[in-house]
Scaffold this active site. Structure first.
Site, PDB file in Angstrom:
ATOM      1  CG  ASP A  47      -0.281   4.210  26.160  1.00  0.00           C
ATOM      2  OD1 ASP A  47       0.546   4.030  27.073  1.00  0.00           O
ATOM      3  OD2 ASP A  47      -1.421   4.683  26.357  1.00  0.00           O
TER       4      ASP A  47
ATOM      5  NE  ARG B 202      -0.243   5.813  29.342  1.00  0.00           N
ATOM      6  CZ  ARG B 202      -1.217   6.715  29.228  1.00  0.00           C
ATOM      7  NH1 ARG B 202      -1.396   7.606  30.192  1.00  0.00           N
ATOM      8  NH2 ARG B 202      -2.005   6.718  28.171  1.00  0.00           N
TER       9      ARG B 202
END
Length: 205
Positions: free
Chosen positions: A131, A133
């Protein structure tokens, strides 16, 4: 607009009628990368109110192309419905496709998943973290909208931590266990087991 020292910039706002109700769309940009993001707001609130929000990362395949191999489009739709039913709220729509790896790499990851890898293994096989983000712009967007306390619609505890670390008070979490299909149960199980997402286990049987 904003000052020259800020890494983010507000661009403009406009009415956005939808089949759920009339929202206002607000445009923002990351100055260094020219990456664009938007917020969708509905209703009005005072500065000290708790406002329901969802941080939603762009998913072209789920949001626009109606894919059932993820739950993203279903969750976006449910969040919009929840906000209208509540009478106020905001979607922070971040242009971070594929948990930050981009659309074409997401398609490459899908190909690897078609051949036996799970979503985390596929991202890592391509050389990315599970991830990638970045939620820093959320504080700028919420400040612009005069929101300091939120009820967060999410199954992802990392989003709660991200907002808390940015100085946003997360008063509570609203689960959004919506859109589980035979096509995405394995994907959701992986998010639960490897990324810490919280789902009702009875829905994944």
């Amino acid at each position: 607009m904003t000052n020259a020292d800020s890494p983010f910039e507000y661009i403009s706002s406009a009415k956005l009628p939808t089949r759920f109700g009339q929202f206002t769309i607000h445009g923002f940009v990351e100055v260094a990368t020219d990456q664009e993001h938007v917020a969708l707001s509905y209703g009005e609130w005072q500065d000290d109110e708790v406002v329901p929000i969802r941080i939603h990362s762009e998913c072209l395949t789920g949001d626009a192309l109606f894919s059932t191999r993820c739950d993203c489009g279903f969750q976006l739709e449910k969040a919009l419905q929840n906000i209208v039913e509540h009478g106020k709220g905001v979607i922070l729509y971040l242009r971070q496709e594929g948990r930050g790896i981009g659309l074409l790499n997401k398609i490459r990851a899908y190909h690897l998943q078609d051949n036996g890898m799970d979503t985390v293994e596929a991202n890592e096989h391509l050389g990315f973290d599970a991830d990638l983000r970045d939620y820093r712009i959320c504080r700028f967007m919420l400040d612009h909208l005069h929101i300091h306390k939120v009820q967060l619609m999410t199954n992802n505890p990392r989003k709660i931590k991200a907002l808390t670390d940015l100085g946003i008070e997360v008063v509570g979490r609203t689960p959004i266990d919506h859109g589980i299909t035979d096509d995405n149960k394995g994907y959701i199980r992986t998010k639960t087991q490897k990324l810490g997402h919280e789902f009702d286990p009875h829905l994944l049987k």
